[in-house]
Design a protein around this motif. Structure first.
Motif, PDB file in Angstrom:
ATOM      1  N   TYR A  42       0.786  -1.242   0.000  1.00 37.00           N
ATOM      2  CA  TYR A  42       0.000   0.000   0.000  1.00 37.00           C
ATOM      3  C   TYR A  42       0.820   1.297   0.000  1.00 37.00           C
ATOM      4  O   TYR A  42       0.236   2.376   0.006  1.00 37.00           O
ATOM      5  N   ILE A  43       2.155   1.172   0.024  1.00 35.82           N
ATOM      6  CA  ILE A  43       2.995   2.380   0.144  1.00 35.82           C
ATOM      7  C   ILE A  43       2.637   3.417  -0.933  1.00 35.82           C
ATOM      8  O   ILE A  43       2.421   4.599  -0.624  1.00 35.82           O
ATOM      9  N   GLU A  44       2.545   2.979  -2.175  1.00 36.67           N
ATOM     10  CA  GLU A  44       2.276   3.916  -3.275  1.00 36.67           C
ATOM     11  C   GLU A  44       0.961   4.683  -3.043  1.00 36.67           C
ATOM     12  O   GLU A  44       0.874   5.895  -3.262  1.00 36.67           O
ATOM     13  N   ARG A  45      -0.041   3.965  -2.552  1.00 30.05           N
ATOM     14  CA  ARG A  45      -1.336   4.631  -2.323  1.00 30.05           C
ATOM     15  C   ARG A  45      -1.277   5.630  -1.174  1.00 30.05           C
ATOM     16  O   ARG A  45      -1.900   6.690  -1.229  1.00 30.05           O
ATOM     17  N   PHE A  46      -0.486   5.298  -0.156  1.00 24.82           N
ATOM     18  CA  PHE A  46      -0.345   6.268   0.938  1.00 24.82           C
ATOM     19  C   PHE A  46       0.417   7.508   0.463  1.00 24.82           C
ATOM     20  O   PHE A  46       0.117   8.623   0.891  1.00 24.82           O
ATOM     21  N   VAL A  47       1.374   7.310  -0.423  1.00 21.49           N
ATOM     22  CA  VAL A  47       2.094   8.463  -0.985  1.00 21.49           C
ATOM     23  C   VAL A  47       1.096   9.323  -1.775  1.00 21.49           C
ATOM     24  O   VAL A  47       1.038  10.542  -1.605  1.00 21.49           O
ATOM     25  N   LYS A  48       0.271   8.668  -2.602  1.00 21.41           N
ATOM     26  CA  LYS A  48      -0.727   9.409  -3.397  1.00 21.41           C
ATOM     27  C   LYS A  48      -1.751  10.104  -2.510  1.00 21.41           C
ATOM     28  O   LYS A  48      -2.356  11.097  -2.911  1.00 21.41           O
ATOM     29  N   HIS A  49      -1.950   9.587  -1.311  1.00 14.82           N
ATOM     30  CA  HIS A  49      -2.886  10.203  -0.377  1.00 14.82           C
ATOM     31  C   HIS A  49      -2.210  11.241   0.517  1.00 14.82           C
ATOM     32  O   HIS A  49      -2.758  11.631   1.537  1.00 14.82           O
ATOM     33  N   GLY A  50      -1.003  11.649   0.140  1.00 18.32           N
ATOM     34  CA  GLY A  50      -0.409  12.830   0.769  1.00 18.32           C
ATOM     35  C   GLY A  50       0.638  12.608   1.841  1.00 18.32           C
ATOM     36  O   GLY A  50       1.085  13.580   2.452  1.00 18.32           O
ATOM     37  N   ALA A  51       1.036  11.362   2.089  1.00 22.32           N
ATOM     38  CA  ALA A  51       2.016  11.126   3.158  1.00 22.32           C
ATOM     39  C   ALA A  51       3.336  11.831   2.862  1.00 22.32           C
ATOM     40  O   ALA A  51       3.839  11.759   1.743  1.00 22.32           O
TER      41      ALA A  51
END
Ligand code: DX5
Ligand code: ZN
Length: 216
Positions: free
Chosen positions: A74-83
């Motif tokens: 899920y790392i990529e999605r958390f990055v896309k969600h602003g992390a």
């Protein structure tokens, strides 16, 4: 001066917008977001839809604490969600170095969180590669728990390890941080203080933030 990172977990989820407005107007440096999967920890918090709403309304850097197994999925999605920082748990990552490389490949900060029973010595071979160590001062999974006093000796050991290894990692303390221990934690060497219940659990969130800064 330490960094203050309110943890949204203790906020009133029906009034997240108001909570974020207060945080945006305040001088807090980071917003801490706790993601729980019901597997690594015995609780489920919130996921991407909530995070997307937070991202839209949050002007502070989003510090994402993953209490989940297989975080690489899920790392990529958390990055896309602003992390802007993602901390993964040492106990959940058999290939921790690869996971840290994965996080860094998106150009953001990477952190490692350790449970109260996990020795800071186990970070010896990863400390130079990370920007944050999240020392859990409660067992992860719930807000509003009592601070574990043993954390002070872990801060001490971690500080020595950071100096010895010439690491730039920040020491983040997560769990049970409140007016009774903030000064001692800063004195002991904490760089980042996560505070959930002692901020969002209070009637006047803005006043709670101000009060904590006065103590720091
Ligand atoms: C616990 C979470 C914490 C939590 C802290 O598993 O990682 O970030 O929100 O909450 P308080 O400050 O209430 O202990
Ligand atoms: Zn946390």
């Amino acid at each position: 001066m330490a960094i203050l990172a309110p943890s949204l977990l203790s906020a009133d989820f029906l009034r997240l917008y108001e909570a974020l407005e207060i945080v945006n107007k305040s001088s807090v440096e980071w917003l801490h977001l706790d993601i729980m999967d019901g597997v690594f920890v015995p609780n489920i918090s919130f996921g991407f839809p909530v995070l997307a709403a937070v991202q839209k309304n949050c002007q502070k850097p989003m510090d994402v604490h993953l209490m989940i197994v297989e975080p690489d999925r899920y790392i990529e999605r958390f990055v896309k969600h602003g992390a802007f920082n993602i901390s993964v748990h040492y106990e959940a990552c058999p290939h921790l170095h690869r996971t840290i490389q994965n996080i860094h490949s998106y150009g953001i900060k990477a952190g490692v969180a350790i449970n109260p029973h996990t020795s800071v010595n186990l970070l010896e071979d990863i400390i130079q590669d990370i920007e944050v160590v999240c020392l859990m001062s409660v067992n992860p999974g719930f807000g509003g728990q009592k601070f574990i006093e043993h954390t002070y000796s872990k801060i001490d050991k971690l500080k020595n390890l950071i100096i010895q290894k010439n690491s730039k990692a920040l020491i983040e303390i997560d769990g049970g941080v409140d007016a009774n221990n903030i000064q001692a934690l800063v004195k002991a060497g904490a760089d980042v203080l996560v505070a959930g219940n002692s901020i969002f659990g209070q009637k006047d969130i803005a006043a709670a933030i101000k009060h904590i800064y006065q103590l720091m």
